[in-house]
Design a protein around this motif. Structure first.
Motif, mmCIF file in Angstrom:
data_model
loop_
_atom_site.group_PDB
_atom_site.id
_atom_site.type_symbol
_atom_site.label_atom_id
_atom_site.label_comp_id
_atom_site.label_asym_id
_atom_site.label_seq_id
_atom_site.Cartn_x
_atom_site.Cartn_y
_atom_site.Cartn_z
ATOM 1 N N LEU A 73 0.833 -1.211 0.000
ATOM 2 C CA LEU A 73 0.000 0.000 0.000
ATOM 3 C C LEU A 73 0.864 1.255 0.000
ATOM 4 C CD1 LEU A 73 -2.902 -1.046 2.387
ATOM 5 C CD2 LEU A 73 -3.129 -0.347 -0.003
ATOM 6 N N ARG A 74 1.971 1.216 0.751
ATOM 7 C CA ARG A 74 2.876 2.378 0.761
ATOM 8 C C ARG A 74 3.483 2.589 -0.615
ATOM 9 N NH1 ARG A 74 5.627 0.421 5.791
ATOM 10 N NH2 ARG A 74 4.226 1.048 7.472
ATOM 11 N N ALA A 75 3.798 1.469 -1.302
ATOM 12 C CA ALA A 75 4.378 1.565 -2.647
ATOM 13 C C ALA A 75 3.400 2.228 -3.614
ATOM 14 C CB ALA A 75 4.765 0.178 -3.151
ATOM 15 N N LYS A 76 2.110 2.157 -3.292
ATOM 16 C CA LYS A 76 1.101 2.826 -4.118
ATOM 17 C C LYS A 76 0.861 4.254 -3.635
ATOM 18 C CE LYS A 76 -1.435 -1.441 -5.237
ATOM 19 N NZ LYS A 76 -1.195 -1.479 -6.692
ATOM 20 N N GLY A 77 1.708 4.692 -2.702
ATOM 21 C CA GLY A 77 1.603 6.061 -2.223
ATOM 22 C C GLY A 77 0.579 6.280 -1.118
ATOM 23 N N ARG A 78 0.080 5.180 -0.516
ATOM 24 C CA ARG A 78 -0.922 5.336 0.540
ATOM 25 C C ARG A 78 -0.232 5.583 1.878
ATOM 26 N NH1 ARG A 78 -5.959 3.932 -1.542
ATOM 27 N NH2 ARG A 78 -6.642 5.097 0.285
ATOM 28 N N ASP A 79 -0.838 6.447 2.678
ATOM 29 C CA ASP A 79 -0.263 6.836 3.957
ATOM 30 C C ASP A 79 -0.777 5.899 5.054
ATOM 31 O OD1 ASP A 79 0.912 8.186 6.035
ATOM 32 O OD2 ASP A 79 -0.680 9.709 6.150
ATOM 33 N N VAL A 80 -0.180 4.708 5.150
ATOM 34 C CA VAL A 80 -0.599 3.754 6.187
ATOM 35 C C VAL A 80 0.606 3.380 7.045
ATOM 36 C CG1 VAL A 80 -2.612 2.689 5.084
ATOM 37 C CG2 VAL A 80 -0.329 1.926 4.438
ATOM 38 N N THR A 81 0.438 3.423 8.351
ATOM 39 C CA THR A 81 1.562 3.091 9.222
ATOM 40 C C THR A 81 1.317 1.815 10.025
ATOM 41 O OG1 THR A 81 0.665 4.502 10.949
ATOM 42 C CG2 THR A 81 2.282 5.497 9.497
ATOM 43 N N SER A 82 0.066 1.394 10.117
ATOM 44 C CA SER A 82 -0.212 0.193 10.915
ATOM 45 C C SER A 82 -1.339 -0.607 10.271
ATOM 46 C CB SER A 82 -0.638 0.588 12.330
ATOM 47 O OG SER A 82 -1.908 1.207 12.264
ATOM 48 N N LEU A 83 -1.497 -1.845 10.738
ATOM 49 C CA LEU A 83 -2.583 -2.678 10.218
ATOM 50 C C LEU A 83 -3.947 -2.103 10.596
ATOM 51 C CD1 LEU A 83 -1.103 -6.255 10.723
ATOM 52 C CD2 LEU A 83 -1.404 -4.997 8.590
ATOM 53 N N ALA A 84 -3.981 -1.355 11.706
ATOM 54 C CA ALA A 84 -5.241 -0.697 12.087
ATOM 55 C C ALA A 84 -5.653 0.313 11.010
ATOM 56 C CB ALA A 84 -5.091 -0.015 13.441
ATOM 57 N N ASP A 85 -4.663 1.011 10.414
ATOM 58 C CA ASP A 85 -4.965 1.952 9.313
ATOM 59 C C ASP A 85 -5.580 1.201 8.138
ATOM 60 O OD1 ASP A 85 -3.789 3.907 10.822
ATOM 61 O OD2 ASP A 85 -1.886 3.936 9.708
ATOM 62 N N VAL A 86 -4.989 0.027 7.830
ATOM 63 C CA VAL A 86 -5.464 -0.755 6.682
ATOM 64 C C VAL A 86 -6.891 -1.246 6.956
ATOM 65 C CG1 VAL A 86 -4.984 -2.711 5.156
ATOM 66 C CG2 VAL A 86 -3.085 -1.475 6.232
ATOM 67 N N THR A 87 -7.110 -1.733 8.198
ATOM 68 C CA THR A 87 -8.444 -2.207 8.571
ATOM 69 C C THR A 87 -9.477 -1.093 8.410
ATOM 70 O OG1 THR A 87 -7.427 -3.692 10.154
ATOM 71 C CG2 THR A 87 -9.767 -3.301 10.437
ATOM 72 N N ALA A 88 -9.101 0.130 8.828
ATOM 73 C CA ALA A 88 -10.030 1.257 8.712
ATOM 74 C C ALA A 88 -10.363 1.524 7.246
ATOM 75 C CB ALA A 88 -9.419 2.502 9.357
ATOM 76 N N LEU A 89 -9.358 1.433 6.361
ATOM 77 C CA LEU A 89 -9.602 1.663 4.928
ATOM 78 C C LEU A 89 -10.516 0.580 4.341
ATOM 79 C CD1 LEU A 89 -6.043 2.831 3.796
ATOM 80 C CD2 LEU A 89 -8.169 4.165 3.633
ATOM 81 N N VAL A 90 -10.297 -0.672 4.792
ATOM 82 C CA VAL A 90 -11.151 -1.770 4.317
ATOM 83 C C VAL A 90 -12.596 -1.523 4.766
ATOM 84 C CG1 VAL A 90 -11.684 -4.228 4.635
ATOM 85 C CG2 VAL A 90 -9.337 -3.511 4.140
ATOM 86 N N ARG A 91 -12.746 -1.123 6.031
ATOM 87 C CA ARG A 91 -14.097 -0.886 6.560
ATOM 88 C C ARG A 91 -14.782 0.252 5.813
ATOM 89 N NH1 ARG A 91 -12.751 -2.275 12.511
ATOM 90 N NH2 ARG A 91 -13.019 -4.535 12.349
#
Ligand SMILES: [Zn+2]
Length: 383
Positions: free
Chosen positions: A264-282
């Motif tokens: 996700l970072r390689a795609k330029g997304r600003d995520v630092t933790s799995l909680a960030d990813v979970t929030a985006l999925v939700r």
């Protein structure tokens, strides 16, 4: 039973609920009434069972009911994570009595971590002296019989350390150590699934990927304890990612929480933790869902191989990434149902862990209880 059932075997019948009265024991074992009475008296005297007169009254004398004395002792346990460790005291049924979590970096090494664990247990015990055994789950490969940590890359400072004697020096009880995913698989199976099925594959997807295999009702450890190390099975078309083990495209290097964050970072997304990813999925973010779903497909490749080999009734997905269950399981299902054999997938279920983060400590307690309360151990202790 063709020979006379022992006191330890009678205890197993009471623990499992198969026998709740003396008459039940006689019926199941074929023991005479005096022989049943002798074994029950022995178990009562050792505090392993209790007898109450609270059975349903049908006129006349109510039947005396036997039950396992879950409060007759205590099992200190710990489930070590890379950064966070769950520490608890459980009763003899595996129920948590007290629990505390500590932020410890396991890389501090056994000289720091083990004394800290033992001090914490002593604090929780508060003078109790009925410890029957101690259980530990560690995020590393463990040679189970010896309790020796084998992994060289995770918990590097623990490599070759034999944990049980270090703890037994202070507590003087049996100490059992296993891989963290094995104990989680045991906990999940026993608490959620034991009544309905005997074959389960637990896949933990967090920072790293690992698996625990329950086969025929018991944990499958392999010759030395390395069974279930699923993370380092390579996938096809992974893109040539170098894994920390030195090989290319291990499922751990393309589908773990670490890999999802990196992609996700390689795609330029600003995520630092799995909680960030979970929030985006939700929130239904399409790009994030696509990355997680692709991770699920790669995971599905390896799971389909395991399904063909082991024929589990259920695959349980646990760990932090299981929070992103929908896109992950879509990817897994897409590949597993295409690649696994028809018979193996005919009634295969793929589900999210229901026990959650508590499964590790429950599994540790059950590992100890199966050992110290086994028929053989109970009979040996009487001699
Ligand atoms: Zn690898």
């Amino acid at each position: 039973m063709s020979r006379l059932a022992t006191t330890g075997e009678v205890l197993q019948l009471i623990r499992s609920g198969e026998a709740v009265t003396r008459a039940d024991i006689g019926r199941v074992t074929g023991l005479s009434r005096p022989a049943v009475a002798h074994r029950v008296a022995d178990l009562l005297q050792r505090g392993l069972i209790l007898e109450d007169a609270d059975g349903p009254s049908t006129g006349g004398r109510p039947p005396m009911r036997l039950r396992f004395a879950a409060s007759g002792g205590v099992v200190p346990v710990a489930s070590l994570g890379a950064r966070r460790t769950q520490i608890a005291l459980c009763d003899l049924a595996g129920e948590v009595l007290q629990r505390t979590d500590l932020d410890i970096d396991v890389e501090e090494g056994p000289d720091v971590v083990l004394p800290l664990l033992m001090d914490t247990w002593e604090k929780l015990l508060d003078g109790r002296d009925d410890v029957v055994g101690i259980g530990l789950g560690v995020p590393a490969t463990v040679e189970f019989a010896a309790g020796r940590v084998e992994s060289a890359r995770v918990m590097a400072s623990w490599t070759g350390v034999v944990i049980p004697p270090i703890i037994a020096e202070r507590f003087r009880v049996p100490v059992l150590v296993d891989n963290d995913v094995n104990v989680i698989a045991m906990g999940e199976h026993r608490v959620v699934y034991a009544a309905e099925l005997d074959d389960l594959l637990f896949v933990k997807v967090s920072t790293r990927i690992g698996a625990g295999v329950i086969s025929g009702g018991g944990i499958l450890r392999g010759a030395l304890g390395a069974a279930g190390e699923m993370g380092h099975i390579p996938v096809r078309d992974g893109g040539g990612v170098l894994c920390r083990c030195g090989n290319l495209d291990c499922v751990d290097s393309v589908a773990s929480g670490t890999a999802i964050l990196r992609d996700l970072r390689a795609k330029g997304r600003d995520v630092t933790s799995l909680a960030d990813v979970t929030a985006l999925v939700r929130a239904g973010d399409a790009e994030t869902m696509a990355v997680v779903r692709q991770a699920g497909r790669w995971l599905g490749e390896v799971i389909s191989g395991a399904v063909n080999l082991l024929n589990p009734a259920v695959v349980v997905l646990g760990g932090d990434v299981a929070e992103m269950f929908q896109p992950l399981v879509s990817g897994v299902r897409e590949v597993v149902y295409r690649r696994s054999t028809q018979l193996a997938t005919r009634s295969l279920r793929i589900e999210r862990s229901r026990l959650g983060p508590g499964a590790g400590i429950t599994g540790c307690a059950l590992m100890v209880l199966d050992h110290v309360l086994s028929a053989r151990a109970v009979d040996a202790a009487a001699r």
